[in-house]
Design a protein around this motif. Structure first.
Motif, PDB file in Angstrom:
ATOM      1  N   VAL A 132      -7.375  -1.254  -1.339  1.00  0.00           N
ATOM      2  CA  VAL A 132      -8.324  -1.158  -2.462  1.00  0.00           C
ATOM      3  C   VAL A 132      -8.293  -2.442  -3.284  1.00  0.00           C
ATOM      4  O   VAL A 132      -9.343  -3.003  -3.633  1.00  0.00           O
ATOM      5  N   VAL A 186      -3.004   2.207   0.934  1.00  0.00           N
ATOM      6  CA  VAL A 186      -4.224   2.539   0.195  1.00  0.00           C
ATOM      7  C   VAL A 186      -4.417   1.607  -0.997  1.00  0.00           C
ATOM      8  O   VAL A 186      -5.485   1.004  -1.182  1.00  0.00           O
ATOM      9  N   ALA A 244       1.886   5.162   2.936  1.00  0.00           N
ATOM     10  CA  ALA A 244       0.474   5.494   2.707  1.00  0.00           C
ATOM     11  C   ALA A 244       0.001   4.965   1.358  1.00  0.00           C
ATOM     12  O   ALA A 244      -1.103   4.392   1.245  1.00  0.00           O
TER      13      ALA A 244
END
Length: 197
Positions: A17, A13, A9
C-alpha cells in the motif's frame, strides 16, 4: 493462525500500500528521528517496521522471518514471540533515533531490526543448527553465522550507506537479551547444547 504468518501478511499489505497505492502512508510511516523528537511522532518506531523500501527489501526480510520465525514461535510461544518482535521494532530503532536526531534528511524503514531479533533468538536456542546461504554449498553452524554477521555489521556500520546496520546490531543483541531475561531456562538450554550442563 501463526503470529509469524500474521506479521508477514501485515508487512506485505502495508508495504505494498505504501509503495504503490498511498505514498502518504510511506511518508507518515517511515521513521525520521528529527521529526520524532520535535513532533512526538513516536509511533514511527513501530510503523516504520511495517514499511519497506522496495520489493527486494520486503522479500528478504519476510523470507528470513518465515523460516526462523515459525520455529522460534513454536519454541517460545506466541505471547513471547509477539512481545519479542514488537519490542525489537522499538529497541532496534533507538540507535538511529539518537544518532540522527539532528539530521532532518535521515529516514529509515524496514523490519530488519525485528527480524534480526527473531534470527538471533533462533541462534540462541539452536546454536549448532546449520544456516544455509546462497552460493555456499554447506551449512554454517548458527552461532558461527551469528558471530560473522555481527562482525560484518559492526564494520559495515562505519561506512556511509543505505543499509541501517545499527538497527541490525541492536535487533540481534535484543534477540539474545529478551530470551535470556524473559524466557525461562534459556541459558540452561544453551549450555546443555554444548554439554556444559
Amino acid at each position: 493462525m501463526s503470529v509469524t504468518l500474521i506479521l508477514i501478511a501485515a508487512n506485505v499489505v502495508v508495504s505494498l500500500v505504501a509503495l504503490y497505492a498511498l505514498p502518504q502512508v510511506f511518508e507518515k510511516g517511515m521513521m525520521m528521528p528529527y521529526r520524532v523528537i520535535r513532533e512526538n511522532t513516536w509511533y514511527e518506531l513501530i510503523s516504520s517496521g511495517f514499511i519497506h523500501a522496495g520489493i527486494g527489501h520486503l522479500f528478504l526480510n519476510m523470507f528470513v522471518l518465515f523460516f526462523f520465525g515459525l520455529v522460534l514461535e513454536r519454541s517460545i510461544g506466541r505471547e513471547h514471540f509477539i512481545a519479542l518482535y514488537l519490542s525489537a521494532l522499538v529497541i532496534s530503532s533507538l540507535p538511529s533515533l539518537f544518532q540522527h536526531k539532528d539530521n532532518p534528511e535521515f529516514a529509515t524503514v524496514g523490519a530488519s531490526g525485528a527480524v534480526e531479533s527473531v534470527l538471533f533468538g533462533f541462534i540462541l536456542l539452536f546454536p549448532l543448527d546449520p544456516i544455509y546461504i546462497m552460493f555456499i554449498p554447506f551449512g554454517i553452524p548458527a552461532i558461527i553465522f551469528g558471530a560473522l554477521f555481527l562482525v560484518y555489521s559492526v564494520f559495515a556500520s562505519k561506512r556511509e550507506g543505505r543499509i541501517n546496520h545499527e538497527a541490525h546490531i541492536a535487533g540481534a543483541v535484543w534477540g539474545f537479551v529478551y530470551l535470556i531475561i524473559f524466557v525461562p531456562n534459556t541459558v540452561d538450554h544453551f549450555l546443555s547444547v554444548f554439554g556444559l550442563l
